[in-house]
Design a protein around this motif. Sequence first.
Motif, PDB file in Angstrom:
ATOM      1  N   ASN A  10       0.863  -1.071  -0.071  1.00 27.84           N
ATOM      2  CA  ASN A  10       0.168  -0.049  -0.068  1.00 27.84           C
ATOM      3  C   ASN A  10       0.863   1.291  -0.066  1.00 27.84           C
ATOM      4  OD1 ASN A  10      -2.894  -0.696   0.145  1.00 27.84           O
ATOM      5  ND2 ASN A  10      -2.227  -1.766   1.944  1.00 27.84           N
ATOM      6  N   GLY A  11       1.927   1.355   0.706  1.00 27.23           N
ATOM      7  CA  GLY A  11       2.982   2.212   0.584  1.00 27.23           C
ATOM      8  C   GLY A  11       2.579   3.152   1.738  1.00 27.23           C
ATOM      9  N   ILE A  12       3.700   3.840   2.123  1.00 30.80           N
ATOM     10  CA  ILE A  12       3.462   4.608   3.409  1.00 30.80           C
ATOM     11  C   ILE A  12       4.256   6.055   3.089  1.00 30.80           C
ATOM     12  CG2 ILE A  12       5.641   3.829   4.688  1.00 30.80           C
ATOM     13  CD1 ILE A  12       2.041   4.808   6.309  1.00 30.80           C
ATOM     14  N   ASP A  13       3.813   7.117   3.313  1.00 26.06           N
ATOM     15  CA  ASP A  13       4.591   8.446   3.161  1.00 26.06           C
ATOM     16  C   ASP A  13       5.415   8.573   4.352  1.00 26.06           C
ATOM     17  OD1 ASP A  13       5.321  11.185   2.700  1.00 26.06           O
ATOM     18  OD2 ASP A  13       3.346  11.562   1.863  1.00 26.06           O
ATOM     19  N   LEU A  14       6.500   8.783   4.177  1.00 28.57           N
ATOM     20  CA  LEU A  14       7.613   8.851   5.355  1.00 28.57           C
ATOM     21  C   LEU A  14       7.976  10.286   5.611  1.00 28.57           C
ATOM     22  CD1 LEU A  14      10.187   5.860   4.458  1.00 28.57           C
ATOM     23  CD2 LEU A  14       8.119   5.765   5.753  1.00 28.57           C
ATOM     24  N   LYS A  15       7.220  11.229   4.674  1.00 26.16           N
ATOM     25  CA  LYS A  15       7.304  12.340   5.177  1.00 26.16           C
ATOM     26  C   LYS A  15       6.379  12.997   6.234  1.00 26.16           C
ATOM     27  CE  LYS A  15       9.452  14.055   0.562  1.00 26.16           C
ATOM     28  NZ  LYS A  15       9.087  15.110  -0.678  1.00 26.16           N
ATOM     29  N   ILE A  16       5.358  12.162   6.216  1.00 26.57           N
ATOM     30  CA  ILE A  16       4.130  12.639   7.047  1.00 26.57           C
ATOM     31  C   ILE A  16       4.030  11.572   8.484  1.00 26.57           C
ATOM     32  CG2 ILE A  16       1.609  12.347   7.506  1.00 26.57           C
ATOM     33  CD1 ILE A  16       1.112  12.729   4.674  1.00 26.57           C
ATOM     34  N   PHE A  17       4.833  10.564   8.217  1.00 25.56           N
ATOM     35  CA  PHE A  17       5.025   9.650   9.447  1.00 25.56           C
ATOM     36  C   PHE A  17       6.288   9.262   9.411  1.00 25.56           C
ATOM     37  CE2 PHE A  17       0.585   8.479   7.753  1.00 25.56           C
ATOM     38  CZ  PHE A  17      -0.153   8.772   8.718  1.00 25.56           C
ATOM     39  N   ASN A  18       6.756  10.067  10.519  1.00 27.50           N
ATOM     40  CA  ASN A  18       8.141  10.001  11.034  1.00 27.50           C
ATOM     41  C   ASN A  18       8.511  10.171  12.578  1.00 27.50           C
ATOM     42  OD1 ASN A  18       9.111  12.819  11.327  1.00 27.50           O
ATOM     43  ND2 ASN A  18       7.899  12.822   9.159  1.00 27.50           N
ATOM     44  N   PRO A  19       9.520   9.788  12.894  1.00 22.41           N
ATOM     45  CA  PRO A  19       9.815  10.059  14.365  1.00 22.41           C
ATOM     46  C   PRO A  19      10.116  11.412  14.723  1.00 22.41           C
ATOM     47  CG  PRO A  19      11.285   8.384  13.606  1.00 22.41           C
ATOM     48  CD  PRO A  19      10.836   9.110  12.382  1.00 22.41           C
ATOM     49  N   LEU A  22      -2.386  -0.495   7.403  1.00 22.39           N
ATOM     50  CA  LEU A  22      -1.781   0.590   7.224  1.00 22.39           C
ATOM     51  C   LEU A  22      -1.265   1.498   8.642  1.00 22.39           C
ATOM     52  CD1 LEU A  22      -3.909   2.421   4.602  1.00 22.39           C
ATOM     53  CD2 LEU A  22      -1.549   2.038   4.233  1.00 22.39           C
ATOM     54  N   PHE A  23      -1.849   0.958   9.513  1.00 21.74           N
ATOM     55  CA  PHE A  23      -1.782   1.562  10.790  1.00 21.74           C
ATOM     56  C   PHE A  23      -0.460   1.075  11.386  1.00 21.74           C
ATOM     57  CE2 PHE A  23      -6.613   1.935  10.648  1.00 21.74           C
ATOM     58  CZ  PHE A  23      -6.387   3.464  10.621  1.00 21.74           C
ATOM     59  N   ALA A  24      -0.159  -0.182  11.330  1.00 18.56           N
ATOM     60  CA  ALA A  24       1.043  -0.795  11.952  1.00 18.56           C
ATOM     61  C   ALA A  24       2.128  -0.304  10.899  1.00 18.56           C
ATOM     62  CB  ALA A  24       1.117  -2.405  11.567  1.00 18.56           C
ATOM     63  N   LEU A  84      12.276   1.369  11.614  1.00 20.94           N
ATOM     64  CA  LEU A  84      12.600   2.198  10.837  1.00 20.94           C
ATOM     65  C   LEU A  84      13.347   1.795   9.440  1.00 20.94           C
ATOM     66  CD1 LEU A  84      13.714   5.425  13.203  1.00 20.94           C
ATOM     67  CD2 LEU A  84      11.665   5.137  11.639  1.00 20.94           C
ATOM     68  N   GLU A  85      13.949   0.723   9.809  1.00 22.74           N
ATOM     69  CA  GLU A  85      14.881   0.180   8.706  1.00 22.74           C
ATOM     70  C   GLU A  85      13.908  -0.559   7.746  1.00 22.74           C
ATOM     71  OE1 GLU A  85      17.839  -3.612   8.306  1.00 22.74           O
ATOM     72  OE2 GLU A  85      18.174  -2.007  10.020  1.00 22.74           O
ATOM     73  N   LEU A  86      12.875  -1.422   8.382  1.00 27.40           N
ATOM     74  CA  LEU A  86      12.014  -2.427   7.612  1.00 27.40           C
ATOM     75  C   LEU A  86      10.993  -1.388   6.959  1.00 27.40           C
ATOM     76  CD1 LEU A  86      11.770  -5.117  10.147  1.00 27.40           C
ATOM     77  CD2 LEU A  86      13.083  -5.407   8.041  1.00 27.40           C
ATOM     78  N   ILE A  87      10.728  -0.482   7.323  1.00 25.48           N
ATOM     79  CA  ILE A  87       9.626   0.465   6.732  1.00 25.48           C
ATOM     80  C   ILE A  87      10.027   1.036   5.488  1.00 25.48           C
ATOM     81  CG2 ILE A  87       9.897   2.697   7.757  1.00 25.48           C
ATOM     82  CD1 ILE A  87       6.643   0.647   7.270  1.00 25.48           C
ATOM     83  N   ARG A  88      11.434   1.267   4.982  1.00 24.74           N
ATOM     84  CA  ARG A  88      11.725   1.853   4.103  1.00 24.74           C
ATOM     85  C   ARG A  88      11.463   1.194   2.558  1.00 24.74           C
ATOM     86  NH1 ARG A  88      17.716   2.152   6.453  1.00 24.74           N
ATOM     87  NH2 ARG A  88      17.537   3.779   7.985  1.00 24.74           N
ATOM     88  N   LYS A  89      11.382  -0.017   2.585  1.00 24.71           N
ATOM     89  CA  LYS A  89      10.884  -0.674   1.190  1.00 24.71           C
ATOM     90  C   LYS A  89       9.242  -0.502   0.999  1.00 24.71           C
ATOM     91  CE  LYS A  89      10.229  -5.176   3.604  1.00 24.71           C
ATOM     92  NZ  LYS A  89      10.386  -6.718   3.760  1.00 24.71           N
ATOM     93  N   HIS A  90       8.700   0.105   2.062  1.00 27.30           N
ATOM     94  CA  HIS A  90       7.204   0.528   1.671  1.00 27.30           C
ATOM     95  C   HIS A  90       7.017   1.890   1.413  1.00 27.30           C
ATOM     96  CE1 HIS A  90       5.993  -3.409   3.161  1.00 27.30           C
ATOM     97  NE2 HIS A  90       6.760  -3.359   4.116  1.00 27.30           N
ATOM     98  N   GLU A  91       8.072   2.431   1.246  1.00 23.85           N
ATOM     99  CA  GLU A  91       7.877   4.182   1.027  1.00 23.85           C
ATOM    100  C   GLU A  91       6.793   4.184  -0.464  1.00 23.85           C
ATOM    101  OE1 GLU A  91       8.190   7.918  -0.310  1.00 23.85           O
ATOM    102  OE2 GLU A  91       9.211   6.377  -1.562  1.00 23.85           O
ATOM    103  N   ILE A  92       6.144   5.242  -0.091  1.00 27.95           N
ATOM    104  CA  ILE A  92       4.978   5.328  -1.244  1.00 27.95           C
ATOM    105  C   ILE A  92       5.235   5.835  -2.442  1.00 27.95           C
ATOM    106  CG2 ILE A  92       4.841   7.747  -0.911  1.00 27.95           C
ATOM    107  CD1 ILE A  92       1.920   5.511  -1.161  1.00 27.95           C
ATOM    108  N   ASN A  93       6.286   6.269  -2.837  1.00 26.97           N
ATOM    109  CA  ASN A  93       6.981   6.415  -4.123  1.00 26.97           C
ATOM    110  C   ASN A  93       7.337   5.032  -4.862  1.00 26.97           C
ATOM    111  OD1 ASN A  93       6.257   9.257  -4.319  1.00 26.97           O
ATOM    112  ND2 ASN A  93       7.907   9.519  -3.292  1.00 26.97           N
ATOM    113  N   LYS A  94       7.928   4.240  -4.117  1.00 23.19           N
ATOM    114  CA  LYS A  94       8.207   2.843  -4.542  1.00 23.19           C
ATOM    115  C   LYS A  94       7.065   2.202  -5.147  1.00 23.19           C
ATOM    116  CE  LYS A  94      12.517   2.250  -1.876  1.00 23.19           C
ATOM    117  NZ  LYS A  94      12.961   1.489  -0.877  1.00 23.19           N
ATOM    118  N   ALA A  95       5.885   1.925  -4.386  1.00 23.63           N
ATOM    119  CA  ALA A  95       4.558   1.472  -4.711  1.00 23.63           C
ATOM    120  C   ALA A  95       4.100   1.912  -5.766  1.00 23.63           C
ATOM    121  CB  ALA A  95       3.526   1.530  -3.420  1.00 23.63           C
TER     122      ALA A  95
END
Length: 281
Positions: A76-85, A191-193, A254-265
Amino acid sequence: AKKLGIPVIGTNHFLPDNLTPFFHLPNRVDKLIHKLAWLHFRHIFHKLDFATTPTKSAGDILKTIGFKKEVRPISNGIDLKIFNPQNNGDYLKKKYSISNKKILLYVGRLDKEKNIDWIIRALAIVLKKTDIHFVVVGGGSQGKNLKKLAKSVGVEKSVTFTGFMQDRDLPNIYAIADCFAIAGTAELQSLFAMEAMASGLPIIAANARALPELVSDGENGYLFEPGNIQEIADAIVNLFGNPDLQKRMRKKSLELIRKHEINKAIGEFEKIYQSLQKKAN
């Protein structure tokens, strides 16, 4: 689309399990509904030129119900600009009167297949060993029942139900948490996870459906067997009682979520569109 020669792509993010709990029907009727739903699914999806699902587990389910075509998993992808530490949710503690204790978080629908009651029951065990607060974000059919359960097991003062949360606040609620818990047994990705992982949270999740594709047991969180309350409690106590472990798990999320970055999807879908367009031309 077929008449016009336009390629058709379909994606499946749904299980009959997401629907039947609302009807409270006998088990045999549930099974019949599942059978008919998948029959209809196959009838439609066999007409497609290409099919996708968000995870490999979701694709494997389609094989078990007799879907013969190739299915490509695309996140589904995740926007790492919106969701981040770097997000800050301190104002939400004031808004919802959340204590300054360590926080276990759940975000999502409050419906039967989400099994939030397991986490509340586990909390009754956890609080005998470590003092934490459980924040439940979202609304649904089980909201009232979950509040009653929290009171009946004596944890109501350690649980905050926020109800529905606005999109502008959602990225920031993860910032006040120390761990995310999800007990759903019908998740084809969650998506929430993913949002929690992108926010740098360890995940305690049910060992069911596609959740093990997000949670690597012992690395960025823990997996528990569905319905095992003691196992949930043990995972929470172990994680909250070990700051170094929590820090390592945050880093791994944080490392594992990188492959789900929205632009990759998006890029994966664009490649499919372009390939099918070339064939059509």
